[in-house]
Design an enzyme around this catalytic site. Structure first.
Site, PDB file in Angstrom:
ATOM      1  N   ARG A  74       0.786  -1.231   0.000  1.00 51.53           N
ATOM      2  CA  ARG A  74       0.000   0.000   0.000  1.00 51.53           C
ATOM      3  C   ARG A  74       0.823   1.288   0.000  1.00 51.53           C
ATOM      4  O   ARG A  74       0.257   2.366   0.052  1.00 51.53           O
ATOM      5  CB  ARG A  74      -0.985   0.046   1.172  1.00 51.53           C
ATOM      6  CG  ARG A  74      -1.969  -1.091   1.162  1.00 51.53           C
ATOM      7  CD  ARG A  74      -3.149  -0.891   2.062  1.00 51.53           C
ATOM      8  NE  ARG A  74      -2.810  -0.397   3.373  1.00 51.53           N
ATOM      9  CZ  ARG A  74      -3.641   0.304   4.137  1.00 51.53           C
ATOM     10  NH1 ARG A  74      -4.849   0.576   3.719  1.00 51.53           N
ATOM     11  NH2 ARG A  74      -3.273   0.716   5.322  1.00 51.53           N
ATOM     12  N   ASP A  75       2.145   1.200  -0.086  1.00 48.66           N
ATOM     13  CA  ASP A  75       2.938   2.432  -0.156  1.00 48.66           C
ATOM     14  C   ASP A  75       4.250   2.187  -0.888  1.00 48.66           C
ATOM     15  O   ASP A  75       5.320   2.589  -0.429  1.00 48.66           O
ATOM     16  CB  ASP A  75       3.183   2.989   1.252  1.00 48.66           C
ATOM     17  CG  ASP A  75       3.544   4.478   1.237  1.00 48.66           C
ATOM     18  OD1 ASP A  75       3.232   5.164   0.236  1.00 48.66           O
ATOM     19  OD2 ASP A  75       4.127   4.952   2.227  1.00 48.66           O
ATOM     20  N   ILE A  76       4.166   1.530  -2.047  1.00 48.38           N
ATOM     21  CA  ILE A  76       5.352   1.319  -2.872  1.00 48.38           C
ATOM     22  C   ILE A  76       5.742   2.665  -3.483  1.00 48.38           C
ATOM     23  O   ILE A  76       4.937   3.319  -4.126  1.00 48.38           O
ATOM     24  CB  ILE A  76       5.078   0.288  -3.996  1.00 48.38           C
ATOM     25  CG1 ILE A  76       4.746  -1.085  -3.402  1.00 48.38           C
ATOM     26  CG2 ILE A  76       6.254   0.201  -4.966  1.00 48.38           C
ATOM     27  CD1 ILE A  76       5.892  -1.779  -2.696  1.00 48.38           C
ATOM     28  N   ASN A 130      10.816   3.965  -0.449  1.00 45.68           N
ATOM     29  CA  ASN A 130      10.654   2.695   0.257  1.00 45.68           C
ATOM     30  C   ASN A 130      11.396   1.558  -0.437  1.00 45.68           C
ATOM     31  O   ASN A 130      11.150   0.388  -0.164  1.00 45.68           O
ATOM     32  CB  ASN A 130       9.176   2.352   0.426  1.00 45.68           C
ATOM     33  CG  ASN A 130       8.523   3.216   1.486  1.00 45.68           C
ATOM     34  OD1 ASN A 130       9.203   3.798   2.328  1.00 45.68           O
ATOM     35  ND2 ASN A 130       7.214   3.312   1.436  1.00 45.68           N
ATOM     36  N   THR A 134       1.008   7.519  -1.215  1.00 46.30           N
ATOM     37  CA  THR A 134       1.708   8.772  -1.431  1.00 46.30           C
ATOM     38  C   THR A 134       1.287   9.355  -2.769  1.00 46.30           C
ATOM     39  O   THR A 134       1.244   8.641  -3.773  1.00 46.30           O
ATOM     40  CB  THR A 134       3.231   8.528  -1.399  1.00 46.30           C
ATOM     41  OG1 THR A 134       3.568   7.951  -0.125  1.00 46.30           O
ATOM     42  CG2 THR A 134       4.005   9.810  -1.590  1.00 46.30           C
TER      43      THR A 134
END
Length: 192
Positions: free
Chosen positions: A92-94, A98, A132
């Protein structure tokens, strides 16, 4: 349980479940007097975001074989959490910040604080919208469902970022060229 405590618990659970050579290795964790600490293996070269956008001439120092190595490593880590580990994980936040890089520029998927565990054969998990700006798939604006496909979209944005050296969202640019995906689609329509 507060948001920070939930995110911390999610990251510890995900990293305890998922162990792969292209995922950050959780050395340990500590909760003491309201402070939460995760201890990872040290990544000498920081994040992909640092090399593409923060380090002076960083993007030019990443030659094609290194970029390909980073793309392959990150994709192997993502494929592992989606297809191999049980339960599967929706990150959910690639994003490029990260994806961490060791001394040899091997890529490691990191920051599982927003991840959700899903059982095999499920294709989505119903949850609040997170991520993001610039990496969030367009379909997320119409539903509250996080999917493996959403992670793949975000990974595609990272690949465009790696290839172009541009940020996924540049708020100070003209509206037509503000979003990397929209800009690439426009170039494609123009045959460029």
């Amino acid at each position: 349980m507060g948001l920070i405590a939930r995110e911390f618990k999610a990251e510890v659970e995900a990293l305890s479940t998922a162990q792969h050579k292209n995922l950050v290795y959780l050395q340990g964790y500590c909760v003491h007097d309201g402070s939460q600490l995760l201890i990872y293996s040290y990544m000498e070269n920081g994040s992909l975001d640092y090399w593409l956008h923060e380090k002076t001439d960083g993007a030019s120092k990443l030659d094609w074989p290194t970029k390909l190595k980073i793309a392959q490593g990150a994709s192997c880590g993502l494929a592992y959490i989606h297809q191999v580990c049980e339960p599967h994980i929706v990150h959910r936040d690639i994003k490029s910040s990260n994806i961490l890089l060791d001394e040899q520029f091997e890529a490691y998927v990191a920051d599982f604080g927003l991840s959700r565990l899903i059982q095999p054969y499920n294709t989505h998990v119903t949850t609040e919208l997170v991520g993001t700006l610039g990496y969030i798939p367009p379909e997320y604006s119409q539903s509250w469902i996080a999917t493996l496909r959403g992670d793949i979209y975000s990974f595609g944005v990272v690949m465009l970022e790696l290839l172009t050296g541009k940020r996924p969202m540049e708020v100070f640019r003209p509206k037509a060229s503000r979003e990397l995906v929209v800009w690439v689609q426009q170039l494609r329509r123009e045959g460029k």
